[in-house]
Write an enzyme that holds these catalytic residues in place. Structure first.
Site, PDB file in Angstrom:
ATOM      1  N   GLU A 148       0.646  -1.500  -0.106  1.00 28.49           N
ATOM      2  CA  GLU A 148      -0.049   0.208  -0.055  1.00 28.49           C
ATOM      3  C   GLU A 148       0.962   1.278   0.256  1.00 28.49           C
ATOM      4  O   GLU A 148       0.498   2.243  -0.691  1.00 28.49           O
ATOM      5  CB  GLU A 148      -1.028  -0.135   1.197  1.00 28.49           C
ATOM      6  N   SER A 245       0.701  -9.520   6.908  1.00 25.88           N
ATOM      7  CA  SER A 245      -0.617  -8.539   6.855  1.00 25.88           C
ATOM      8  C   SER A 245      -0.642  -7.496   7.836  1.00 25.88           C
ATOM      9  O   SER A 245      -0.411  -7.438   9.210  1.00 25.88           O
ATOM     10  CB  SER A 245      -2.065  -9.421   7.129  1.00 25.88           C
TER      11      SER A 245
END
Length: 330
Positions: A148, A245
């Site tokens: 991201e 994650s």
């Protein structure tokens, strides 16, 4: 708080409650899949239905091995870069977002592509563009190397955005006098840690511009709030999620910050029965990329050793739904 639910006994009826000590299981809500993950998975499944297998996916669509393997079985092929995608094959961009150079390259090659970037990440991308249009340098709060972060920093030209991870990083920042500054954040950060970094930015640069609403997504905030509800009452918290994650790792950190031992697991098979020694109350949650199936798998596994009494602790209600891309919406 919902009424306790007693899990069914497993094994032979002679396996008595005395042989399986009682365990209170506090299950956090919300947990697991968020709207962006639901949308990304459906995009890959619909792309396979529309274009036929194989459909290539640039990077893991979401950070969960179970999900990735399930999509592989349906015909998805995961790659890291577009040069691994054969000519004429359709490709999906992951939910984490990609630099502008990626769709530009796909268009240059006249590729069929579908962008599964989470709409909340896309919102940060648009904010970055607007800040540059206003002549501001962006300080981006995020974790170096995360997809991201790479995608967001790739929305602007090199040198127009500076990455910071900690308060210590903020203290090291130096800019030319008169430069106008703004800040944005990764969507899957620790709410508390990010607040500290933002406070440090305001202290060092009082005129800095921030987003009108925080960039940390609703799902990240809600899952952290739920862990804050269960951790103080738990002897141990298990978080189901992948080691890469970000939002799952933050849930572990939230529990630990509250003084509760916490462990990250991907599947029930990773649980060591010795972890439950001396544990009377166990907290359980799942990161935004982990399906509910894995939660139930963990409950069933623990029920083999303990007489489980479930309680669901609700911190927020989620009703968010994101539209599919137009090319797949039919």
């Amino acid at each position: 708080m919902n009424a306790p639910l007693q899990a069914p006994e497993t094994g032979d009826i002679s396996n008595s409650q005395a042989e399986r000590p009682a365990l209170t299981l506090l299950i956090a809500a919300p947990r697991g899949f968020c709207a962006g993950v639901d949308r990304a998975i459906e995009i890959v499944e619909r792309a396979i239905q529309k274009y036929g297998a194989p459909v290539y996916v640039r990077h893991e669509i979401v950070h969960n091995r179970y999900v990735v393997d399930s999509l592989k079985e349906q015909g998805a092929v995961f790659v890291e870069e577009l040069d691994e995608v054969p000519e004429g094959a359709p490709v999906v961009f992951s939910a984490h977002g990609v630099p502008k150079s990626v769709p530009a390259e796909a268009e240059r090659r006249e590729m069929i592509y579908v962008d599964a970037t989470c709409p909340l990440v896309s919102k940060v991308h648009r904010q970055a563009e607007r800040q540059i249009e206003k002549g501001r340098h962006i300080i981006f709060i995020g974790h170096a190397g995360h997809p991201e972060v790479i995608g967001t920093m790739g929305q602007v030209e090199e040198g127009e955005i500076t990455l910071v991870e900690t308060v210590a990083d903020v203290e090291q920042l130096e800019f030319e006098p008169g430069i106008e500054l703004s800040y944005l954040t990764q969507t899957t950060l620790s709410v508390d840690d990010t607040a500290e970094v933002i406070a440090a930015l305001h202290e060092r640069f009082p005129e800095i511009h921030g987003p009108k609403a925080e960039d940390i997504c609703y799902a990240t905030s809600n899952r952290q709030a739920a862990v804050k509800r269960i951790a103080p009452a738990s002897d141990l918290v298990l978080v189901i999620g992948a080691p890469n994650s970000s939002n799952s790792l933050r849930l572990v950190e939230v529990a630990e910050r509250l003084g509760t031992d916490a462990r990250l697991i991907q599947r029930a098979e990773e649980i060591d029965p010795s972890w439950l020694d001396g544990v009377g109350t166990l907290g359980l949650t799942a990161g935004a990329s982990a399906p509910e199936k894995l939660v139930r798998e963990v409950v069933e596994r623990i029920s083999e050793w303990r007489e489980v009494h479930e309680e669901t602790i609700v911190a927020a209600e989620e009703k968010m739904v994101f539209k599919l891309p137009r090319e797949l919406a039919d």
